[in-house]
Motif scaffolding. Structure first.
Motif, PDB file in Angstrom:
ATOM      1  N   THR A   1       0.899  -1.211  -0.155  1.00  0.00           N
ATOM      2  CA  THR A   1       0.040   0.062  -0.086  1.00  0.00           C
ATOM      3  C   THR A   1       0.980   1.218  -0.036  1.00  0.00           C
ATOM      4  O   THR A   1       2.067   1.239   0.218  1.00  0.00           O
TER       5      THR A   1
ATOM      6  N   GLU B   1      -5.193   0.278  -7.119  1.00  0.00           N
ATOM      7  CA  GLU B   1      -6.388   0.590  -6.731  1.00  0.00           C
ATOM      8  C   GLU B   1      -6.486   1.497  -5.664  1.00  0.00           C
ATOM      9  O   GLU B   1      -5.959   1.376  -4.615  1.00  0.00           O
TER      10      GLU B   1
ATOM     11  N   THR C   1      -7.805   3.300  -2.421  1.00  0.00           N
ATOM     12  CA  THR C   1      -9.130   2.827  -1.456  1.00  0.00           C
ATOM     13  C   THR C   1      -9.528   4.011  -0.381  1.00  0.00           C
ATOM     14  O   THR C   1     -10.700   3.874   0.015  1.00  0.00           O
ATOM     15  N   ASP C   2      -9.023   5.093  -0.473  1.00  0.00           N
ATOM     16  CA  ASP C   2      -9.366   6.210  -0.134  1.00  0.00           C
ATOM     17  C   ASP C   2      -8.792   7.335  -0.927  1.00  0.00           C
ATOM     18  O   ASP C   2      -7.796   7.588  -1.306  1.00  0.00           O
TER      19      ASP C   2
ATOM     20  N   ASN D   1      -5.122   7.017  -0.162  1.00  0.00           N
ATOM     21  CA  ASN D   1      -4.545   5.548   0.225  1.00  0.00           C
ATOM     22  C   ASN D   1      -4.614   4.678  -0.793  1.00  0.00           C
ATOM     23  O   ASN D   1      -5.632   4.689  -1.281  1.00  0.00           O
ATOM     24  N   ALA D   2      -3.726   3.951  -1.484  1.00  0.00           N
ATOM     25  CA  ALA D   2      -3.879   3.051  -2.613  1.00  0.00           C
ATOM     26  C   ALA D   2      -3.190   1.767  -2.261  1.00  0.00           C
ATOM     27  O   ALA D   2      -2.099   1.663  -1.622  1.00  0.00           O
ATOM     28  N   SER D   3      -3.727   0.723  -2.883  1.00  0.00           N
ATOM     29  CA  SER D   3      -2.860  -0.640  -2.890  1.00  0.00           C
ATOM     30  C   SER D   3      -2.442  -1.043  -4.208  1.00  0.00           C
ATOM     31  O   SER D   3      -3.146  -0.846  -5.281  1.00  0.00           O
TER      32      SER D   3
ATOM     33  N   ASN E   1      -7.264 -11.374  -6.763  1.00  0.00           N
ATOM     34  CA  ASN E   1      -7.337 -10.069  -7.013  1.00  0.00           C
ATOM     35  C   ASN E   1      -6.548  -9.375  -8.048  1.00  0.00           C
ATOM     36  O   ASN E   1      -5.419  -9.582  -8.095  1.00  0.00           O
TER      37      ASN E   1
ATOM     38  N   GLY F   1     -15.005  -3.893  -5.846  1.00  0.00           N
ATOM     39  CA  GLY F   1     -14.660  -2.776  -5.146  1.00  0.00           C
ATOM     40  C   GLY F   1     -15.147  -1.468  -6.067  1.00  0.00           C
ATOM     41  O   GLY F   1     -14.703  -1.352  -7.236  1.00  0.00           O
ATOM     42  N   LEU F   2     -15.407  -0.255  -5.626  1.00  0.00           N
ATOM     43  CA  LEU F   2     -15.743   0.865  -6.356  1.00  0.00           C
ATOM     44  C   LEU F   2     -16.560   0.703  -7.655  1.00  0.00           C
ATOM     45  O   LEU F   2     -16.331   1.435  -8.591  1.00  0.00           O
TER      46      LEU F   2
END
Ligand SMILES: *[C@@H]1O[C@H](CO)[C@@H](O)[C@H](O)[C@H]1NC(C)=O
Ligand SMILES: *[C@@H]1O[C@H](CO)[C@@H](O)[C@H](O)[C@H]1NC(C)=O
Length: 215
Positions: free
Chosen positions: A35, A66, A68-69, A133-135, A164, A195-196
């Motif tokens: 992340t 991706e 996440t925030d 925040n991303a992963s 994933n 997600g999203l």
């Protein structure tokens, strides 16, 4: 003489304004997955900050990212923004996958065409927000070319769950004297809600990717 000196000083100050950030950091990642977040996340990033993340896991064919925030301030004249590049950062934007600000990250997952993906975050001199925040995950693909008159192929890790961020392309080429290609699915189980809002999908193309989608 006096006038010429004045012009020179003015140009110097413009050039300094473009390149001098209060902070200019580069972080490199070589892991298969991880992340990353903007500085000081989620308590508000600093002003006048240029932050570069280079994701470069060896031995992989693609990197998928991706968010996440995502909360980036858009209020000022030149909004703070996050830019994602396919490969190295480029000032001419020829490797740019997208530039994002506000509360709208890219939809779903963004993938690079090699094992190098660069994320650049830039804040201006005023007004901040929580940041992002991303992963990321490194993936392998495309799969080899499938040739011959008949054959079989499966999704990655089948019959186990595909991972994933998996991305695989299967190109089927048959001999010239064949009239067409018939594809039968003997098993099919693909997640409908990702997600999203980005569902997983299998797409079948008639010809190259630019040609028509069959379903
Ligand atoms: C970012 O999100 C990951 C989960 O995707 C979480 O584990 C991590 O703690 C988050 N980072 C921060 C700084 O909150
Ligand atoms: C696929 O493309 C070929 C060549 O362009 C065309 O003749 C054929 O009708 C197409 N098949 C379908 C199912 O659209």
């Amino acid at each position: 003489m006096h006038g010429r000196q004045l012009v020179f000083l003015l140009m110097l100050s413009v050039a300094r304004g473009q390149v001098n950030m209060d902070f200019d950091s580069v972080t490199r990642f070589f892991d298969e997955a991880g992340t990353l977040a903007s500085n000081n996340y989620p308590d508000g990033y600093m002003v006048n900050f240029l932050e570069t993340f280079v994701i470069n896991p060896p031995g992989f064919e693609s990197v998928c990212l991706e968010f996440t925030d995502f909360s980036i301030n858009t209020a000022s004249f030149q909004a703070d923004h996050v830019a994602v590049f396919d490969g190295c950062r480029s000032d001419t934007d020829d490797t740019l996958l997208g530039r994002f600000t506000g509360t709208t990250p890219p939809t779903g997952v963004v993938c690079s065409s090699s094992n190098l993906l660069t994320v650049v975050f830039r804040s201006n001199t005023r007004d901040v927000a929580a940041g992002f925040n991303a992963s990321w995950t490194a993936v392998n693909g495309p799969s080899p070319l499938l040739t011959g008159e008949t054959g079989m192929f499966t999704s990655p890790n089948y019959p186990g769950n595909y991972p994933n961020f998996a991305a695989a392309t299967y190109v089927i080429c048959v001999p010239d004297n064949c009239q067409g290609i018939q594809l039968d699915f003997t098993d099919f189980d693909v997640e409908r809600f990702g997600g999203l809002g980005a569902a997983d999908a299998l797409i079948v193309y008639n010809g190259t990717v630019q040609d028509s989608i069959l379903g």
